[in-house]
Write a protein that holds these residues in place. Structure first.
Motif, PDB file in Angstrom:
ATOM      1  N   CYS A   1       0.821  -1.210   0.000  1.00  0.00           N
ATOM      2  CA  CYS A   1       0.000   0.000   0.000  1.00  0.00           C
ATOM      3  C   CYS A   1       0.858   1.263   0.000  1.00  0.00           C
ATOM      4  CB  CYS A   1      -0.912  -0.001   1.229  1.00  0.00           C
ATOM      5  SG  CYS A   1      -1.978   1.445   1.328  1.00  0.00           S
TER       6      CYS A   1
ATOM      7  N   PHE B   1      -0.182   4.109   0.962  1.00  0.00           N
ATOM      8  CA  PHE B   1      -0.691   5.022   1.982  1.00  0.00           C
ATOM      9  C   PHE B   1      -0.195   4.698   3.379  1.00  0.00           C
ATOM     10  CE2 PHE B   1      -4.069   4.882  -1.330  1.00  0.00           C
ATOM     11  CZ  PHE B   1      -3.864   6.162  -1.826  1.00  0.00           C
TER      12      PHE B   1
ATOM     13  N   LYS C   1      -7.969   2.257   3.252  1.00  0.00           N
ATOM     14  CA  LYS C   1      -8.171   3.162   2.130  1.00  0.00           C
ATOM     15  C   LYS C   1      -8.871   2.421   0.993  1.00  0.00           C
ATOM     16  CE  LYS C   1      -5.962   7.148   3.131  1.00  0.00           C
ATOM     17  NZ  LYS C   1      -6.541   8.497   2.995  1.00  0.00           N
TER      18      LYS C   1
ATOM     19  N   ASP D   1      -6.273  10.938  -2.933  1.00  0.00           N
ATOM     20  CA  ASP D   1      -5.556  10.503  -1.736  1.00  0.00           C
ATOM     21  C   ASP D   1      -4.045  10.536  -1.930  1.00  0.00           C
ATOM     22  OD1 ASP D   1      -7.894  10.116  -0.369  1.00  0.00           O
ATOM     23  OD2 ASP D   1      -8.006   7.970  -0.748  1.00  0.00           O
TER      24      ASP D   1
ATOM     25  N   GLN E   1     -17.316   4.050   0.476  1.00  0.00           N
ATOM     26  CA  GLN E   1     -16.336   3.272   1.230  1.00  0.00           C
ATOM     27  C   GLN E   1     -16.941   1.951   1.708  1.00  0.00           C
ATOM     28  OE1 GLN E   1     -12.983   4.254   2.096  1.00  0.00           O
ATOM     29  NE2 GLN E   1     -13.366   5.688   0.445  1.00  0.00           N
TER      30      GLN E   1
END
Length: 692
Positions: A38, A40, A64, A74, A595
């Motif tokens: 990832c 993030f 995320k 993002d 989400q």
């Protein structure tokens, strides 16, 4: 500026999430989906999942999730409109730009505004380089002396700043950019005049060749600048200051130009300077980046790891180069990357050496002379130690210390054998030293943890003597929200979520409070989203079955109840919602729904294709019999838990029998027994031996 809905739809249809994410992360195919570590959050094992058929991504580590637009928002930390413009530019979708009013410009967030003004500065410096006499005679001549061709100058968007106090300042103001914005972007400086009086404002970069610094997506976020005249009062190199758009520890010079070749060659060459990157790129070695004049940082290493696990550090062969290589070595190993190091001949740097020997000879030199970190460190220590056994032992311990940084146990074991071979010692002695160092690290970590706990305790004791900070919730804040609620009329989840919505509670702590019932509500929504239109029998869809069975029942978990309501409203109109109806929502409230949709439609694991080779077949939930049973049992569990919840409320009221008349108490008991029979009946249907 508002982008018309039809244009937004064209951008979405043109965007391919695999292509978009591949610009920032190297994806690997696994089954029907793609995975990666990832971008993030820091992780060693990939939990980032991309579903090309649904055009969504989901990280099972940090949570995320979203579509191509959300990913750009993002990863670049930009707004919705700016993300759409990025994708429109990438896919050639034309947007009819409208002149921004001052109010619209102010509404953009600071980072977006900085990116706009930095792009203006980049274009301004480019024009000065090619369109002015000073730029051509000084700046362009310098680049020509370095051997840079026009395509190279264009690829790196090189420029020149006039040797004048306010050339950029004047042009920026003429274009409508405020002094405050130009200063926040690091393009101008403001100082007090000697003796007081008016403040003096002037350009930061004057009389210098300009090296724009790009982020991964190609946006200019800062500048490096080199002065060409001899001036002892001016630094040779001058860089942009840290801004909301630029954090030098997180940036690698040349990453935008290099990322595709890094992915293709599966190795990244790391250098120190701008011209090293540009010269190697022009020579055909395009998978090269630089640490932008800073010491190598963990964030920069993680940026490389998005595209390849293999790093070769190219440094000068002098003492400073060796020191720099040794300094960054352990950091690379600690992040789990495979490391090689190359020291160029003494007095040479990548820029000078590639010009001296040419591209092919340079590539050959890399292959023949790059070393793994064990050989690199061993050669350094053996040359220094000579016949001194104590120095030799110090060298072994130093190499072992680097091995302890590697998170992979198997790698550590394999490399211990290599150390034993290089230093001509027993493998057991190397393993013993590595274990000793690991224990020492663990002891130090334990001490650090104890010290942090003591410090936290001291801070807590100190804060107890002062009033609560407005940013921190007190128990009184939460208890005040609970006043007036009673168990019999307010579900547990609603109470807890009401408490969590307190304005004093930090955003990161506002997470959904889970009850056993909420998990069954979540499962019901998952079945609706994934299989709502599937027929369990002719004329009866999953959606119709579930909604009819849950008639007049509302969910107690807010987001799930909201989604259930949307399904009901659509079904009353004659429609059955699909996953895509939730994925394309972009308002603040709808983002929460989006989400949840991604969470409920993205499987974390896939059955290995190798199972079929061994004739191991796992029943699929998509089979009608299994799907029907899942929906049936889910509804039973929801009704059972609602019955148990009502029984608990009635028990609480019965304990307070002094507040009721005998008739009221009998009525409560009769109602309790009614729900008890329902609970027992459902338990029998589910095969539950003991009812709660």
């Amino acid at each position: 500026m508002r982008i018309p809905e039809e244009t937004v739809e064209r951008i979405r249809q043109a965007s391919d999430i695999l292509e978009v994410i591949n610009d920032f992360v190297s994806l690997k195919k696994r089954g029907t989906n793609y995975i990666a570590c990832c971008p993030f959050h820091n992780e060693k094992s990939p939990s980032f999942n991309v579903n090309p058929s649904r055009q969504i991504y989901k990280c099972f580590g940090c949570g995320k999730a979203g579509d191509a637009v959300r990913f750009v928002m993002d990863i670049e930390n930009i707004g919705y409109g700016e993300a759409l413009r990025y994708l429109a530019k990438k896919y050639g979708v034309e947007i009819e730009e409208q002149e921004q009013t001052p109010e619209e410009f102010l509404r953009q967030n600071e980072r977006e505004s900085l990116l706009i003004v930095l792009n203006f500065a980049k274009t301004f410096f480019q024009e000065l380089l090619t369109d002015t006499d000073e730029g051509k005679s000084i700046g362009l001549s310098y680049f020509r002396e370095r051997g840079f061709t026009n395509p190279t100058i264009e690829a790196f968007e090189l420029g020149y700043s006039l040797d004048a106090w306010d050339a950029l300042l004047q042009e920026g103001q003429r274009r409508g950019y405020s002094l405050d914005l130009l200063e926040k972007a690091g393009l101008i400086l403001t100082k007090e005049r000697e003796g007081g009086g008016n403040r003096k404002t002037f350009d930061r970069f004057r009389g210098r060749v300009m090296f724009p610094i790009h982020n991964v997506s190609g946006r200019v976020i800062a500048f490096g600048a080199r002065i060409l005249k001899v001036d002892k009062n001016q630094p040779k190199y001058l860089n942009s200051p840290e801004t909301a758009a630029y954090h030098k520890s997180q940036v690698l010079y040349g990453i935008f130009q290099a990322k595709q070749t890094i992915r293709q060659e599966d190795v990244c060459y790391l250098t120190e300077g701008y011209t090293d990157v540009i010269s190697l790129h022009q020579a055909g070695i395009k998978n090269v980046v630089a640490s932008s004049g800073t010491s190598l940082t963990t964030e920069q290493i993680r940026l490389i790891s998005r595209f390849t696990p293999n790093v070769t550090i190219l440094y000068d062969g002098d003492a400073a180069g060796i020191k720099a290589a040794l300094r960054g070595l352990d950091m690379v190993l600690e992040e789990g990357l495979n490391l090689r190091l190359l020291l160029l001949p003494d007095g040479e740097d990548p820029d000078s050496y590639v010009h001296k020997v040419g591209a092919e000879a340079f590539k050959t030199y890399i292959k023949q002379h790059s070393q793994d970190f064990i050989d690199f460190k061993a050669n350094h220590w053996l040359a220094e130690a000579g016949d001194n056994p104590l120095k030799r032992a110090e060298g072994i311990s130093d190499v072992c210390a680097s091995i302890t940084k590697i998170p992979d146990l198997l790698k550590r074991q394999t490399l211990s054998q290599r150390v034993a071979q290089v230093f001509h010692v027993s493998e057991q002695s190397v393993i013993s030293e590595i274990n000793r160092l690991l224990r020492k690290q663990q002891e130090q970590q334990h001490k650090d943890l104890e010290r942090q706990q003591r410090n936290a305790g001291n801070r807590q004791q100190s804060s107890s003597n002062t009033s609560n900070s407005p940013s921190q919730p007190s128990l009184d804040d939460i208890n005040a929200l609970l006043d007036g609620f009673s168990i019999e009329d307010t579900p547990e989840t609603e109470i807890e979520n009401a408490a969590l919505s307190a304005p004093n509670i930090p955003q990161e702590t506002r997470q959904l409070v889970r009850t056993p019932l909420s998990y069954q509500e979540e499962e019901c929504i998952r079945l609706l989203m994934n299989y709502g239109a599937r027929e369990l029998e002719p004329g009866i869809t999953v959606c119709q079955y579930i909604l009819s069975e849950l008639h007049e029942i509302d969910f107690q978990t807010t987001p799930f109840n909201l989604i259930l309501t949307l399904f009901r409203e659509a079904y009353n109109r004659g429609d059955i919602l699909t996953t895509n109806d939730f994925l394309d929502r972009q308002s603040i409230d709808d983002t929460l729904i989006q989400q949840q949709a991604i969470n409920l439609t993205t499987p974390r694991y896939e059955i290995s294709s190798g199972w079929e080779k061994h004739e191991i077949f796992v029943p699929s939930e998509e089979e009608i019999s299994i799907l029907a049973d899942s929906a049936y049992r889910n509804i039973l569990r929801i009704k059972k838990m609602l019955a148990e919840q009502r029984m608990a409320s009635l028990q609480q009221l019965l304990r307070e029998s002094g507040n009721q008349t005998p008739e009221e108490a009998d009525q409560l008991l009769t109602e309790f027994m009614h729900f008890k029979r329902i609970d027992m009946h459902i338990s029998n249907l589910l095969g539950t031996v003991i009812s709660a």
